[in-house]
Design a protein around this motif. Structure first.
Motif, mmCIF file in Angstrom:
data_model
loop_
_atom_site.group_PDB
_atom_site.id
_atom_site.type_symbol
_atom_site.label_atom_id
_atom_site.label_comp_id
_atom_site.label_asym_id
_atom_site.label_seq_id
_atom_site.Cartn_x
_atom_site.Cartn_y
_atom_site.Cartn_z
ATOM 1 N N SER A 170 0.796 -1.234 0.000
ATOM 2 C CA SER A 170 0.000 0.000 0.000
ATOM 3 C C SER A 170 0.821 1.273 0.000
ATOM 4 O O SER A 170 0.382 2.306 0.510
ATOM 5 N N GLY A 173 -2.903 0.241 -3.972
ATOM 6 C CA GLY A 173 -2.828 0.086 -2.521
ATOM 7 C C GLY A 173 -2.800 1.416 -1.790
ATOM 8 O O GLY A 173 -3.511 1.617 -0.798
ATOM 9 N N VAL A 218 -0.356 0.806 6.618
ATOM 10 C CA VAL A 218 0.200 0.550 5.289
ATOM 11 C C VAL A 218 1.454 -0.311 5.414
ATOM 12 O O VAL A 218 2.092 -0.355 6.468
#
Length: 279
Positions: free
Chosen positions: A41, A46, A62
């Protein structure tokens, strides 16, 4: 006449008791208080997904394999007033998967959303030229790790009363990209994983859905959108005559995680600009 009277009575009851009719207020679509893990991400789909979830109030975790990329993504999202933390994670590694989950629990206190976005493709060419190692790598990361991440987070979602799992597949699951045979197969497998998990997890109030993007403007698809000839041919197959942006996938994923999608599970949502690849 009696039928009409009964119908009016039912409709009147639903107006007074909207929850009984399965209705939810649009104001409940906020993800405030939710905690979301998004794998892979720090770029592309993402990162756009992490941003979309964060803008709707979720606290986002993330991850990617490189610390520098994690740090850059965290700084960017925080500059946009998004609650975010980050850690390195190679989803193909069991210890890394466990670290990602534990970091989320330690820093955020629980897990409500998993977006499984990580994928690899180390091969291009005839599917008949692929090796066992290629298949192990692609299926290991793209499919097996997606399931194992789900298995890790489900108990924590159950403690929160439910949750959402989203797998990021591809239009290649339906209309294979030439030269990407094992990758296409792995993305098709995610459709089956979605349909198998959804009924099993429904009793825990966990919804499982899948998003299949078309050609999106990311580094992965650069060979397509940077070629004018390729794009001209692609546009002939599209109803919307352009390629998609990562934010357009992030928005769909955020919707699937919201109460507005509370009656959707086991589905794959195509986000392809109208590419005619299935009924």
């Amino acid at each position: 006449m009696n039928c009409l009277v009964r119908m009016r009575s039912v409709l009147g009851f639903l107006r007074i008791n909207p929850v009984a009719g399965g209705q939810r207020s649009m104001s409940q679509s906020s993800l405030a208080g939710k905690v979301a893990i998004v794998t892979a991400s720090t770029d592309g789909i993402g990162l756009a997904t992490a941003r979309a979830l964060g803008r709707r109030g979720a606290r986002v975790v993330v991850s990617s394999r490189r610390q520098a990329n994690v740090d850059k993504a965290v700084e960017l999202l925080r500059s946009q007033s998004i609650q975010v933390t980050g850690t390195t994670c190679n989803v193909g590694n069991g210890e890394d998967r466990e670290k990602l989950v534990q970091t989320t629990l330690d820093q955020c206190g629980g897990i409500d959303i998993l977006v499984s976005n990580a994928a690899v493709n180390p091969f291009f060419g005839s599917i008949m030229d692929t090796t066992e190692e290629v298949w192990d790598k692609i299926l290991g990361v793209n499919v097996k790790s997606a399931f194992l991440m789900t298995k890790l987070v489900v108990p924590h979602m159950e403690k929160r009363g439910g949750g959402n799992v989203i797998f990021v597949s591809s239009v290649g699951a339906y209309q294979p990209f030439p030269g990407l045979g094992p990758y296409n197969v792995s993305k098709t497998a995610l459709l089956g994983l979605t349909q198998n998990l959804a009924p099993e997890l429904a009793h825990s109030n966990i919804r499982v859905n899948c998003v299949a993007p078309g050609v999106i403007k990311t580094r992965f698809s650069a060979a397509l959108w940077q070629s004018e000839d390729t794009m001209n041919e692609l546009k002939k197959q599209l109803s919307i005559k352009r390629i998609g942006e990562p934010e357009e996938i992030g928005g769909v994923i955020a919707f699937l995680c919201s109460d507005e999608a509370s009656y959707i599970t086991g589905e794959t949502i195509m986000v392809t600009g109208g590419l005619n690849c299935r009924l």
